[in-house]
Design a protein around this motif. Structure first.
Motif, mmCIF file in Angstrom:
data_model
loop_
_atom_site.group_PDB
_atom_site.id
_atom_site.type_symbol
_atom_site.label_atom_id
_atom_site.label_comp_id
_atom_site.label_asym_id
_atom_site.label_seq_id
_atom_site.Cartn_x
_atom_site.Cartn_y
_atom_site.Cartn_z
ATOM 1 N N ARG A 6 54.894 28.016 40.101
ATOM 2 C CA ARG A 6 53.985 28.684 41.029
ATOM 3 C C ARG A 6 54.609 29.977 41.562
ATOM 4 N NH1 ARG A 6 52.970 24.616 43.598
ATOM 5 N NH2 ARG A 6 51.005 24.087 42.585
ATOM 6 N N ALA A 7 55.928 29.978 41.765
ATOM 7 C CA ALA A 7 56.611 31.193 42.220
ATOM 8 C C ALA A 7 56.472 32.303 41.187
ATOM 9 C CB ALA A 7 58.085 30.894 42.490
ATOM 10 N N ALA A 8 56.655 31.961 39.903
ATOM 11 C CA ALA A 8 56.538 32.967 38.838
ATOM 12 C C ALA A 8 55.121 33.510 38.759
ATOM 13 C CB ALA A 8 56.960 32.362 37.504
ATOM 14 N N GLU A 9 54.132 32.634 38.883
ATOM 15 C CA GLU A 9 52.744 33.084 38.814
ATOM 16 C C GLU A 9 52.375 33.922 40.041
ATOM 17 O OE1 GLU A 9 50.910 32.822 36.252
ATOM 18 O OE2 GLU A 9 52.337 31.595 35.154
ATOM 19 N N THR A 10 52.902 33.536 41.196
ATOM 20 C CA THR A 10 52.649 34.318 42.408
ATOM 21 C C THR A 10 53.217 35.714 42.264
ATOM 22 O OG1 THR A 10 52.660 32.335 43.811
ATOM 23 C CG2 THR A 10 53.045 34.453 44.896
ATOM 24 N N ALA A 11 54.443 35.806 41.748
ATOM 25 C CA ALA A 11 55.054 37.122 41.536
ATOM 26 C C ALA A 11 54.244 37.947 40.557
ATOM 27 C CB ALA A 11 56.488 36.952 41.030
ATOM 28 N N ARG A 12 53.756 37.323 39.484
ATOM 29 C CA ARG A 12 52.943 38.021 38.490
ATOM 30 C C ARG A 12 51.673 38.604 39.136
ATOM 31 N NH1 ARG A 12 52.354 37.109 32.855
ATOM 32 N NH2 ARG A 12 53.584 35.210 33.015
ATOM 33 N N GLU A 13 51.014 37.802 39.947
ATOM 34 C CA GLU A 13 49.774 38.262 40.584
ATOM 35 C C GLU A 13 50.053 39.366 41.591
ATOM 36 O OE1 GLU A 13 46.782 35.715 41.858
ATOM 37 O OE2 GLU A 13 47.046 34.212 40.290
ATOM 38 N N LEU A 14 51.122 39.224 42.356
ATOM 39 C CA LEU A 14 51.455 40.251 43.341
ATOM 40 C C LEU A 14 51.729 41.587 42.666
ATOM 41 C CD1 LEU A 14 53.753 38.202 45.742
ATOM 42 C CD2 LEU A 14 51.491 39.116 46.270
ATOM 43 N N VAL A 15 52.447 41.569 41.541
ATOM 44 C CA VAL A 15 52.735 42.807 40.810
ATOM 45 C C VAL A 15 51.441 43.436 40.304
ATOM 46 C CG1 VAL A 15 53.794 43.758 38.726
ATOM 47 C CG2 VAL A 15 55.076 42.182 40.172
ATOM 48 N N ALA A 16 50.555 42.622 39.715
ATOM 49 C CA ALA A 16 49.299 43.156 39.192
ATOM 50 C C ALA A 16 48.440 43.756 40.305
ATOM 51 C CB ALA A 16 48.532 42.056 38.469
ATOM 52 N N LEU A 17 48.345 43.062 41.438
ATOM 53 C CA LEU A 17 47.555 43.569 42.558
ATOM 54 C C LEU A 17 48.157 44.842 43.132
ATOM 55 C CD1 LEU A 17 46.781 40.172 44.310
ATOM 56 C CD2 LEU A 17 45.120 41.652 43.160
ATOM 57 N N SER A 18 49.485 44.887 43.195
ATOM 58 C CA SER A 18 50.163 46.081 43.696
ATOM 59 C C SER A 18 49.878 47.284 42.808
ATOM 60 C CB SER A 18 51.668 45.826 43.775
ATOM 61 O OG SER A 18 52.359 46.999 44.136
ATOM 62 N N GLN A 19 49.883 47.088 41.491
ATOM 63 C CA GLN A 19 49.587 48.174 40.559
ATOM 64 C C GLN A 19 48.170 48.701 40.766
ATOM 65 O OE1 GLN A 19 50.408 46.189 36.866
ATOM 66 N NE2 GLN A 19 52.521 46.942 36.773
ATOM 67 N N GLN A 20 47.231 47.780 40.935
ATOM 68 C CA GLN A 20 45.844 48.192 41.151
ATOM 69 C C GLN A 20 45.705 48.976 42.458
ATOM 70 O OE1 GLN A 20 42.853 45.068 40.438
ATOM 71 N NE2 GLN A 20 44.460 43.888 39.427
ATOM 72 N N LEU A 21 46.347 48.479 43.512
ATOM 73 C CA LEU A 21 46.270 49.143 44.809
ATOM 74 C C LEU A 21 46.873 50.542 44.741
ATOM 75 C CD1 LEU A 21 45.735 49.132 47.861
ATOM 76 C CD2 LEU A 21 47.957 48.014 48.177
ATOM 77 N N HIS A 22 48.044 50.666 44.124
ATOM 78 C CA HIS A 22 48.706 51.961 44.029
ATOM 79 C C HIS A 22 47.836 52.961 43.265
ATOM 80 C CE1 HIS A 22 51.919 54.926 43.599
ATOM 81 N NE2 HIS A 22 51.592 54.987 42.314
ATOM 82 N N ALA A 23 47.310 52.534 42.107
ATOM 83 C CA ALA A 23 46.489 53.435 41.298
ATOM 84 C C ALA A 23 45.251 53.886 42.059
ATOM 85 C CB ALA A 23 46.099 52.753 39.991
ATOM 86 N N ALA A 24 44.605 52.955 42.779
ATOM 87 C CA ALA A 24 43.394 53.306 43.531
ATOM 88 C C ALA A 24 43.708 54.277 44.665
ATOM 89 C CB ALA A 24 42.745 52.036 44.081
ATOM 90 N N PRO A 32 45.846 38.547 36.792
ATOM 91 C CA PRO A 32 46.175 37.516 37.786
ATOM 92 C C PRO A 32 45.261 36.309 37.628
ATOM 93 C CG PRO A 32 44.978 39.319 38.816
ATOM 94 C CD PRO A 32 45.250 39.753 37.415
ATOM 95 N N LEU A 33 45.718 35.164 38.112
ATOM 96 C CA LEU A 33 44.941 33.932 37.959
ATOM 97 C C LEU A 33 43.575 34.034 38.621
ATOM 98 C CD1 LEU A 33 47.598 31.102 38.435
ATOM 99 C CD2 LEU A 33 46.680 32.049 36.323
ATOM 100 N N ARG A 34 43.480 34.774 39.707
ATOM 101 C CA ARG A 34 42.191 34.921 40.382
ATOM 102 C C ARG A 34 41.145 35.525 39.447
ATOM 103 N NH1 ARG A 34 40.146 39.311 42.168
ATOM 104 N NH2 ARG A 34 42.148 40.391 42.046
ATOM 105 N N VAL A 35 41.536 36.561 38.714
ATOM 106 C CA VAL A 35 40.611 37.215 37.792
ATOM 107 C C VAL A 35 40.291 36.292 36.623
ATOM 108 C CG1 VAL A 35 40.335 39.176 36.220
ATOM 109 C CG2 VAL A 35 41.405 39.505 38.452
#
Length: 231
Positions: free
Chosen positions: A201-219, A64-67
């Motif tokens: 920005r919509a595409a990048e937002t979706a990309r970040e949300l998916v990545a964060l969701s994966q991290q949350l689920h795994a944790a 994600p862009l934040r990282v």
């Protein structure tokens, strides 16, 4: 360099990059080209190196862009030249892998026939039919499958080795649909705008949300298994 010259440089390695994408990354503060008196952007080689860093992190490691922004800040603090630096992988899997990514390709750009999907994923025709019946795998257009279908089918093949059957996976589809509903509320207003930067920005937002969701689920799964594992 002008933005057009930068685009020509980057498209050798990133053929899908667009001027709208470069403007979006600028708006997000990931690159800051200078401006001429008449307002035209002028990019330095350092700017191009930063853009390569960002695009590589997104394409190869799905960060994600934040990282990415944090990693660039670390580069700036250390003075390390970005061309010699590689994005650091944020591991979310038990072996350090980042799931949800078809290696070397955007998932939507992969095109597989039915027999190829079966052979590459390791499932059989009957299992594929059951996955389609449950809505876990969808062909679009009919008879063709994208990279996400391959990821899903391969994961099902791996889970089946532990005794999982397609009917056990209905909950995954239900949970994913709930997330899609939540995320759609965030990105739909951007998609409806005519501004290309808003769509990017919509595409990048979706990309970040998916990545964060994966991290949350795994944790959450790891935390839930700790008592079972006695850790």
């Amino acid at each position: 360099m002008s933005i057009g010259e930068v685009l020509a440089q980057l498209r050798v390695d990133f053929p899908d990059v667009t001027i709208s994408k470069l403007r979006f990354l600028e708006a997000e503060g990931l690159v800051e080209p200078q401006r001429t008196a008449s307002g035209y952007r002028k990019y330095s080689w350092d700017d191009v190196a930063r853009l390569r860093f960002v695009l590589t992190a997104q394409r190869d490691q799905y960060l994600p862009l934040r990282v990415i922004r944090e990693q660039l800040a670390g580069w700036e603090a250390s003075g390390e030249f970005p061309e010699r630096s590689r994005p650091a992988l944020v591991a979310v899997g038990p072996d350090g892998e980042l799931p949800g990514r078809e290696a070397g390709h955007e998932s939507g750009q992969v095109r597989l026939g039915r027999s190829e999907l079966v052979s590459r994923s390791g499932i059989d025709e009957a299992t594929l039919g059951e996955l389609e019946r449950l809505g876990l795998v969808v062909s679009d257009p009919p008879g063709w499958y994208d990279g996400d279908a391959l990821i899903i089918a391969s994961a099902v093949a791996g889970l089946s080795a532990y005794g999982f059957q397609p009917r056990h996976l209905r909950g995954y589809r239900t949970a994913a649909d709930r997330e899609v509903g939540l995320f759609a509320q965030l990105v739909t207003p951007l998609v409806r705008q005519s501004d290309p930067a808003a769509r990017a920005r919509a595409a990048e937002t979706a990309r970040e949300l998916v990545a964060l969701s994966q991290q949350l689920h795994a944790a959450l799964v790891r935390v839930g298994l700790r008592s079972t594992l006695g850790r």
